[in-house]
Enzyme design. Structure first.
Site, short mmCIF file in Angstrom:
data_model
loop_
_atom_site.label_atom_id
_atom_site.label_comp_id
_atom_site.label_asym_id
_atom_site.label_seq_id
_atom_site.Cartn_x
_atom_site.Cartn_y
_atom_site.Cartn_z
N GLU A 1 -1.35 -9.84 18.85
CA GLU A 1 -0.09 -9.13 18.67
C GLU A 1 0.57 -9.01 20.04
OE1 GLU A 1 -0.93 -5.31 17.01
OE2 GLU A 1 -1.61 -6.12 15.09
N TYR B 1 -1.96 -3.72 7.84
CA TYR B 1 -2.42 -3.02 9.04
C TYR B 1 -2.64 -1.55 8.64
CZ TYR B 1 -2.30 -1.69 14.08
OH TYR B 1 -2.60 -1.23 15.33
N ASP C 1 4.25 4.94 19.66
CA ASP C 1 3.25 4.57 20.66
C ASP C 1 2.86 5.73 21.56
OD1 ASP C 1 3.03 1.80 20.00
OD2 ASP C 1 5.04 1.53 20.80
#
Length: 276
Positions: free
Chosen positions: A50, A176, A61
């Protein structure tokens, strides 16, 4: 037509093991080092890579990846340069799947049609765009699928039975699974809850499931690999890179190996666990 991602997971299923999916930020701490790092990852044991697209407001994040994005932006990394980075990687590696991961804003500004054409030309295999929900599939997901790119969706501990079918409807490549509630790199996942969540997803989709968020070591990767088709490691690699930089935040002779060494260790952990 199967993508590199599809083929890689099929090959690993035949081998009876999970994939190691590694995340690095494009252009961190500079583009030449970033290319060296990408080339080193498959040799160290990464099965899928990725590549983060740097963005000024990465809301999902944690501090490590936020800082990586800021370093990349400070080094002049743009979306165009990120795509060129993938093209440069493809010059010597036609096998390793590449997934671009990030946020919709840079793609929107670049232009969706132009972006998809350039991504395909560069050798990108899939996209993870964390701030586009299923209700916005017409924006990027459906055009990406039509262009032959996988569109990988995130499922989380808060994705309930009512929501899961919508999340999985146009997902391709792999699912995911975000193993914790929160930002990247924040905590360690609860294995019993993760195992149950993966089984629940598999009842709704035939796609491979890769588990991410909170993977820091070979031990934690091995524990998760026993319950899924893939393990994603990101913050730990980004932090290993940061720790290798000089006081001015520049790459050193140890930078690439600092990340590759950790990937090799984690890869051994993943390979030690047979997929259930």
């Amino acid at each position: 037509m199967p993508t590199r991602i599809d083929r890689r997971f099929e090959d690993l299923a035949r081998e009876g093991r999970a994939a190691l999916v590694t995340f690095v930020m494009a252009g961190d701490p500079d583009l030449p080092t970033s290319l060296e790092l990408l080339k080193a990852l498959p040799k160290a044991g990464a099965d899928v890579i990725e590549v983060g697209m740097p963005f000024t407001d990465p809301m999902a994040d944690g501090p490590a990846i936020q800082a990586a994005g800021l370093r990349a932006l400070a080094a002049g990394t743009t979306l165009e340069k990120t795509l060129s980075l993938v093209a440069d990687f493809r010059a010597s590696d036609q096998a390793t799947p590449i997934v671009l991961m990030g946020y919709y804003n840079p793609i929107y500004v670049y232009g969706v049609e132009r972006f998809l054409a350039r991504a395909k030309e560069a050798g990108v295999d899939g996209l993870i765009v964390v701030d586009l929900p299923p209700e916005e599939d017409s924006e990027l997901c459906l055009p990406a699928l039509a262009a032959g790119l996988n569109f990988i969706r995130l499922a989380t501990p808060t994705t309930d039975e009512a929501r899961l079918p919508a999340v999985l409807a146009n997902t391709s490549g792999f699912v995911y699974y975000v193993s914790i509630t929160g930002i990247t790199g924040a905590a360690a996942p609860d294995l019993s809850k993760v195992a149950a969540a993966v089984q629940r997803i598999k009842q709704h989709s035939p796609l491979p499931v890769a588990i991410g968020f909170g993977v820091k070591s070979a031990k934690s990767a091995a524990a998760l690999a026993a319950h899924a088709n893939g393990v994603v490691v990101g913050s730990a690699l980004v932090e290993a890179l940061r720790a290798s930089l000089d006081p001015q935040g520049k790459a050193t002779s140890a930078s690439v190996q600092a990340v590759a060494g950790l990937v090799a260790d984690i890869a051994n952990g993943v390979r030690s666990a047979a997929v259930r």
